[in-house]
Design a protein around this motif. Sequence first.
Motif, PDB file in Angstrom:
ATOM      1  N   LEU A  47      28.410  12.030  28.959  1.00 30.90           N
ATOM      2  CA  LEU A  47      29.616  11.358  28.482  1.00 30.90           C
ATOM      3  C   LEU A  47      29.313  10.182  27.567  1.00 30.90           C
ATOM      4  N   GLN A  48      28.268   9.441  27.866  1.00 33.81           N
ATOM      5  CA  GLN A  48      28.009   8.181  27.168  1.00 33.81           C
ATOM      6  C   GLN A  48      28.000   8.277  25.641  1.00 33.81           C
ATOM      7  N   PRO A  49      27.228   9.181  25.020  1.00 36.13           N
ATOM      8  CA  PRO A  49      27.232   9.215  23.552  1.00 36.13           C
ATOM      9  C   PRO A  49      28.598   9.588  22.980  1.00 36.13           C
ATOM     10  N   ARG A  50      29.308  10.480  23.626  1.00 35.51           N
ATOM     11  CA  ARG A  50      30.649  10.861  23.154  1.00 35.51           C
ATOM     12  C   ARG A  50      31.614   9.685  23.288  1.00 35.51           C
ATOM     13  N   LEU A  51      31.502   8.951  24.394  1.00 30.07           N
ATOM     14  CA  LEU A  51      32.350   7.786  24.616  1.00 30.07           C
ATOM     15  C   LEU A  51      32.100   6.729  23.549  1.00 30.07           C
ATOM     16  N   PHE A  52      30.837   6.448  23.265  1.00 29.70           N
ATOM     17  CA  PHE A  52      30.517   5.435  22.266  1.00 29.70           C
ATOM     18  C   PHE A  52      30.973   5.863  20.869  1.00 29.70           C
ATOM     19  N   GLU A  53      30.864   7.142  20.572  1.00 24.63           N
ATOM     20  CA  GLU A  53      31.362   7.658  19.290  1.00 24.63           C
ATOM     21  C   GLU A  53      32.880   7.474  19.210  1.00 24.63           C
ATOM     22  N   TYR A  54      33.570   7.763  20.293  1.00 21.86           N
ATOM     23  CA  TYR A  54      35.022   7.617  20.320  1.00 21.86           C
ATOM     24  C   TYR A  54      35.421   6.142  20.168  1.00 21.86           C
ATOM     25  N   ALA A  91      41.251  -5.937  20.595  1.00 25.61           N
ATOM     26  CA  ALA A  91      40.170  -4.953  20.465  1.00 25.61           C
ATOM     27  C   ALA A  91      39.849  -4.335  21.823  1.00 25.61           C
ATOM     28  N   VAL A  92      39.707  -5.160  22.851  1.00 23.98           N
ATOM     29  CA  VAL A  92      39.382  -4.645  24.178  1.00 23.98           C
ATOM     30  C   VAL A  92      40.524  -3.783  24.710  1.00 23.98           C
ATOM     31  N   ARG A  93      41.752  -4.232  24.516  1.00 22.80           N
ATOM     32  CA  ARG A  93      42.910  -3.448  24.967  1.00 22.80           C
ATOM     33  C   ARG A  93      42.921  -2.076  24.304  1.00 22.80           C
ATOM     34  N   LEU A  94      42.714  -2.039  22.981  1.00 24.98           N
ATOM     35  CA  LEU A  94      42.692  -0.764  22.254  1.00 24.98           C
ATOM     36  C   LEU A  94      41.556   0.135  22.746  1.00 24.98           C
ATOM     37  N   ILE A  95      40.380  -0.445  22.924  1.00 28.14           N
ATOM     38  CA  ILE A  95      39.219   0.330  23.372  1.00 28.14           C
ATOM     39  C   ILE A  95      39.475   0.926  24.748  1.00 28.14           C
ATOM     40  N   LYS A  96      39.906   0.095  25.685  1.00 27.26           N
ATOM     41  CA  LYS A  96      40.097   0.574  27.058  1.00 27.26           C
ATOM     42  C   LYS A  96      41.239   1.588  27.156  1.00 27.26           C
ATOM     43  N   THR A  97      42.379   1.263  26.565  1.00 24.45           N
ATOM     44  CA  THR A  97      43.546   2.144  26.663  1.00 24.45           C
ATOM     45  C   THR A  97      43.268   3.500  26.034  1.00 24.45           C
ATOM     46  N   ASN A  98      42.767   3.490  24.807  1.00 19.70           N
ATOM     47  CA  ASN A  98      42.543   4.755  24.100  1.00 19.70           C
ATOM     48  C   ASN A  98      41.395   5.563  24.687  1.00 19.70           C
ATOM     49  N   SER A  99      40.305   4.896  25.071  1.00 16.59           N
ATOM     50  CA  SER A  99      39.174   5.654  25.614  1.00 16.59           C
ATOM     51  C   SER A  99      39.491   6.227  26.988  1.00 16.59           C
ATOM     52  N   SER A 100      40.208   5.502  27.840  1.00 15.24           N
ATOM     53  CA  SER A 100      40.549   6.071  29.145  1.00 15.24           C
ATOM     54  C   SER A 100      41.541   7.228  28.987  1.00 15.24           C
ATOM     55  N   GLY A 101      42.474   7.106  28.049  1.00 14.45           N
ATOM     56  CA  GLY A 101      43.384   8.229  27.778  1.00 14.45           C
ATOM     57  C   GLY A 101      42.631   9.451  27.287  1.00 14.45           C
ATOM     58  N   TRP A 102      41.655   9.252  26.421  1.00 12.15           N
ATOM     59  CA  TRP A 102      40.821  10.337  25.901  1.00 12.15           C
ATOM     60  C   TRP A 102      40.009  10.975  27.034  1.00 12.15           C
ATOM     61  N   ILE A 103      39.442  10.155  27.908  1.00 14.46           N
ATOM     62  CA  ILE A 103      38.665  10.673  29.036  1.00 14.46           C
ATOM     63  C   ILE A 103      39.554  11.500  29.954  1.00 14.46           C
ATOM     64  N   HIS A 104      40.776  11.047  30.184  1.00 19.42           N
ATOM     65  CA  HIS A 104      41.714  11.801  31.036  1.00 19.42           C
ATOM     66  C   HIS A 104      42.090  13.130  30.399  1.00 19.42           C
ATOM     67  N   SER A 105      42.508  13.092  29.132  1.00 21.22           N
ATOM     68  CA  SER A 105      43.042  14.302  28.508  1.00 21.22           C
ATOM     69  C   SER A 105      41.955  15.259  28.007  1.00 21.22           C
ATOM     70  N   GLU A 106      40.963  14.758  27.324  1.00 22.26           N
ATOM     71  CA  GLU A 106      39.939  15.617  26.729  1.00 22.26           C
ATOM     72  C   GLU A 106      38.878  16.067  27.722  1.00 22.26           C
ATOM     73  N   LEU A 107      38.487  15.169  28.617  1.00 24.86           N
ATOM     74  CA  LEU A 107      37.384  15.475  29.519  1.00 24.86           C
ATOM     75  C   LEU A 107      37.850  15.805  30.931  1.00 24.86           C
ATOM     76  N   GLN A 108      39.156  15.688  31.154  1.00 24.18           N
ATOM     77  CA  GLN A 108      39.748  16.055  32.450  1.00 24.18           C
ATOM     78  C   GLN A 108      39.136  15.287  33.624  1.00 24.18           C
ATOM     79  N   ILE A 109      38.864  14.010  33.424  1.00 20.02           N
ATOM     80  CA  ILE A 109      38.394  13.151  34.520  1.00 20.02           C
ATOM     81  C   ILE A 109      39.590  12.297  34.922  1.00 20.02           C
ATOM     82  N   ALA A 110      40.384  12.819  35.833  1.00 20.47           N
ATOM     83  CA  ALA A 110      41.683  12.243  36.168  1.00 20.47           C
ATOM     84  C   ALA A 110      41.588  10.874  36.823  1.00 20.47           C
TER      85      ALA A 110
END
Length: 169
Positions: A47-54, A91-110
């Motif tokens: 997950l880490q490299p994909r997360l950092f890219e996102y 910046a932190v709000r955008l990073i956390k909100t968008n990355s956690s949404g991406w992790i939930h929807s794209e990677l199915q880590i509910a």
Amino acid sequence: MVPTNTKAPKGRKQPLNGFAMPQSFSSLHCHIIFSTKHRQPQITAELQPRLFEYIGGILRNNSSALIAAGGIPDHVHLLVSLGRTLSIADAVRLIKTNSSGWIHSELQIADFQWQSGYGAFAVSHSNIDQVRWYLANQERHHRAVTFQDEFREFLRRHDLEWDERFVWD
């Protein structure tokens, strides 16, 4: 009164309405640290490299840049170059909100969540290479130092006061 016959400096076009448009510049580098909720080890090696890219994409879309990133399964370190118009809190709000949404929807880590807080520490342009090295060596660093001890040391080094009851959610 607006001057109408002002000449532009040599090599420049005539300024609009007689005034040159000022430019704004910034060089704001910030080391941001935050963990997963309750420091759950959810950031796998895959997950880490994909997360950092996102996260890099989130920042690019907001006129900023991810210079370097590192971490271990329970937390991340980001070296960010902030654009002129983006506050650290946004910046932190955008990073956390968008990355956690991406992790939930794209990677199915509910059950993935970030902790609610963060640390943000100024980085001098002359220290960028040191911070890059530190971020690249997180795995080795954390064989000897816990996240909590590391974070406390950052707070001490930057003369910040904290209350243990509210730091570790």
